[in-house]
Design a protein around this motif. Structure first.
Motif, PDB file in Angstrom:
ATOM      1  N   ALA A 147       0.844  -1.193   0.000  1.00  0.00           N
ATOM      2  CA  ALA A 147       0.000   0.000   0.000  1.00  0.00           C
ATOM      3  C   ALA A 147       0.883   1.248   0.000  1.00  0.00           C
ATOM      4  O   ALA A 147       1.889   1.294   0.712  1.00  0.00           O
ATOM      5  CB  ALA A 147      -0.915  -0.004   1.218  1.00  0.00           C
ATOM      6  N   PRO A 148       0.537   2.269  -0.782  1.00  0.00           N
ATOM      7  CA  PRO A 148       1.380   3.474  -0.855  1.00  0.00           C
ATOM      8  C   PRO A 148       1.664   4.106   0.492  1.00  0.00           C
ATOM      9  O   PRO A 148       2.785   4.548   0.762  1.00  0.00           O
ATOM     10  CB  PRO A 148       0.578   4.411  -1.761  1.00  0.00           C
ATOM     11  N   GLU A 149       0.665   4.130   1.371  1.00  0.00           N
ATOM     12  CA  GLU A 149       0.882   4.758   2.671  1.00  0.00           C
ATOM     13  C   GLU A 149       1.855   3.941   3.520  1.00  0.00           C
ATOM     14  O   GLU A 149       2.602   4.507   4.326  1.00  0.00           O
ATOM     15  CB  GLU A 149      -0.445   4.962   3.411  1.00  0.00           C
ATOM     16  N   THR A 150       1.848   2.633   3.328  1.00  0.00           N
ATOM     17  CA  THR A 150       2.801   1.790   4.053  1.00  0.00           C
ATOM     18  C   THR A 150       4.205   1.988   3.490  1.00  0.00           C
ATOM     19  O   THR A 150       5.194   2.006   4.248  1.00  0.00           O
ATOM     20  CB  THR A 150       2.390   0.313   3.966  1.00  0.00           C
ATOM     21  N   ALA A 151       4.310   2.126   2.174  1.00  0.00           N
ATOM     22  CA  ALA A 151       5.609   2.396   1.554  1.00  0.00           C
ATOM     23  C   ALA A 151       6.186   3.709   2.064  1.00  0.00           C
ATOM     24  O   ALA A 151       7.389   3.812   2.353  1.00  0.00           O
ATOM     25  CB  ALA A 151       5.475   2.428   0.035  1.00  0.00           C
TER      26      ALA A 151
END
Length: 513
Positions: free
Chosen positions: A232-236
């Protein structure tokens, strides 16, 4: 012998995925439970019926009963539940249980102790360990983790019986690992919508506490590979924010995650994607340096060296399965495919006529691979075996598609030493298949056929030191090159018995004098 005359499975799909990643649906404000269909927000209590999801062993039933006898409400949590949802109803192994409703470990330890010896060593980390009927169990209470130092070990753990399911599950790393199962009610417990993320193959952190443990980034690497997931982008972004924490991770923990990627990853390239997406690829410069190294499109239309290594690693999973390799051999094959062209970083040359070559990259890449593996904590033997395969992965090029001679195969087998010939063949297969639209039928099958069925196995050296001494030579450093030359001559078929070996020796000594 494994089939190898067919094009690699799903090459086009993997190629398109790697160059143009298709993101699975990203749901943030609300999501739909893939089990019950309910639309709900994240980080709120959510239970839904899933009777029969887990088939419990008698040992598991006894441990759960002991937890209830202590006054607690046990939930099976973590990988057992995730894997059941991912693979279908199954009987879990190495069960993790979280017990709610207790204020301390004493009553739980007492009841569990009736089943077997309870290991209290893990209490400082909030876990009781025991083995029942040969099955391992980790039993914990809801707890808070307080960051007190650097890295993935700098935590104080405090049991907190007041934590509800949302708060308790929020300490877990990813939503897909923050799913529980209440066996008494036959219900899934899913406060962070991990079921939806598992369905969508999205790897997402549960809470901002993710950033307190840098090891979780490497866990993301192996989980993405293992379950073919995108990050997920927010996790990245969160992982990228703790980029500088990598040095606080013990080398053996780094190796554990790479080993899992290689042993059980179904799509290793997903793990490499995570390294790039988070910026953590810079901690692995030998791999990072392959990004942007262009290749001749005649042979490698898939793109740069890093793209080729990613695709080859995926193909190595299939090759290991075809050759029926065990987990340890699969590990070496996947790593070999992932690293086999590191030498192109220094050996790639661009010619005026547009050609791109990398002559000698196999030989120059072998020590780079060896050092890389040691740097991430791999065992010395693993580093030696993988680097040996890398050194000789281009050996088939000399035959240009023709069937190799028994001599050529025996010479390669001697060069490989203790490395199983099939592991070499699997890496060569992965190299040939991991070229996107330029995938080719691997020549390794012909070499393996000669090795296994056509007199290609090296024989014990016929000429020995006693033969040299019979010609008046004293044991010493002169023996080694003569014996090595005799092995070369024997493999080439210049002699096949002791009389021929002695005749060869006399001729060889005459030429030296």
């Amino acid at each position: 012998m494994p089939e190898s005359d067919n094009p690699p499975r799903d090459t086009a799909g993997r190629y398109a995925r790697y160059l143009n990643p298709s993101e699975a649906p990203i749901r943030t404000e609300s999501t739909i439970c893939a089990n019950c269909g309910t639309e709900r927000p994240r980080a709120v209590s959510h239970r839904c019926a899933a009777p029969g999801l887990l088939t419990l062993t008698a040992a598991t039933e006894r441990v759960l009963a002991a937890c209830r006898a202590a006054g607690g409400q046990p939930l099976i949590v973590g990988g057992s539940v995730r894997d059941a949802l991912h693979e279908g109803a199954h009987q879990p192994k190495d069960v993790d249980i979280e017990v709610h409703g207790l204020t301390g470990y004493e009553p739980l330890s007492r009841e569990l102790g009736k089943l077997g010896s309870v290991d209290l060593f893990g209490v400082s980390f909030g876990v009781l360990k025991l083995t029942v009927d040969g099955e391992d169990f980790d039993v914990s209470l809801p707890r808070r983790d307080s960051k007190t130092g650097d890295g993935h070990t700098g935590f104080d753990v405090e049991v907190d019986p007041t934590l509800d399911e949302v708060a308790a599950f929020g300490r877990r790393d990813f939503t897909v690992n923050a799913i529980g199962y209440d066996t008494a009610a036959g219900e899934l417990v899913d406060p962070y919508a991990g079921i939806a993320d598992l369905h969508d193959r999205v790897l997402r952190h549960t809470t901002a506490a993710f950033s307190e443990d840098p090891l979780r980034v490497l866990r993301a690497v192996q989980f993405a590979a293992r379950f073919d997931m995108t990050l997920a982008p927010e996790t990245a972004d969160l992982a990228a924010s703790i980029h500088d924490e990598f040095p606080h991770i013990a080398k053996e923990r780094v190796w554990q995650e790479f080993r899992k990627l290689a042993r059980v990853g179904v799509t290793p390239s997903r793990g490499l994607d995570v390294l790039v997406q988070t910026g953590w690829i810079t901690w692995f410069p030998a791999l990072n340096d392959t990004r942007g190294i262009q290749q001749d499109s005649t042979w490698h239309p898939e793109g740069d060296v890093f793209t080729h290594l990613s695709l080859a690693a995926d193909e190595a999973v299939d090759a290991a399965a075809r050759y029926e390799l065990d987990a340890e051999a699969r590990e070496r094959v996947v790593l070999g495919a992932m690293l086999h062209d590191l030498g192109k970083v220094t050996d790639t040359q661009f010619h005026d006529d547009g050609r791109i070559t990398s002559h000698g990259h196999a030989e120059s890449g072998a020590p780079v691979v060896h050092d890389f593996l040691l740097s991430i904590g791999a065992p010395v033997q693993t580093a030696e075996w993988v680097s040996t395969v890398v050194q000789f992965h281009m050996r088939t090029a000399a035959n240009q598609g023709t069937k190799p001679s028994a001599y050529a195969v025996r010479k390669l087998a001697r060069a490989l030493g203790d490395v199983p010939f099939r592991e070499w063949a699997a890496v060569v297969d992965a190299d040939q298949a991991g070229r996107g639209p330029g995938a080719k039928i691997s020549p390794a099958a012909q070499w393996l056929d000669v090795y296994e069925n056509g007199n290609g196995r090296p024989r014990i050296s016929i000429l020995r030191g006693e033969h040299l001494m019979s010609r008046g030579m004293a044991p010493g450093k002169e023996f080694k090159p003569i014996l090595a030359a005799s092995v070369e001559a024997q493999d080439a078929g210049e002699f096949t018995d002791e009389a021929g070996a002695v005749a060869w020796l006399d001729k060889h000594l005459a030429e030296l004098s």
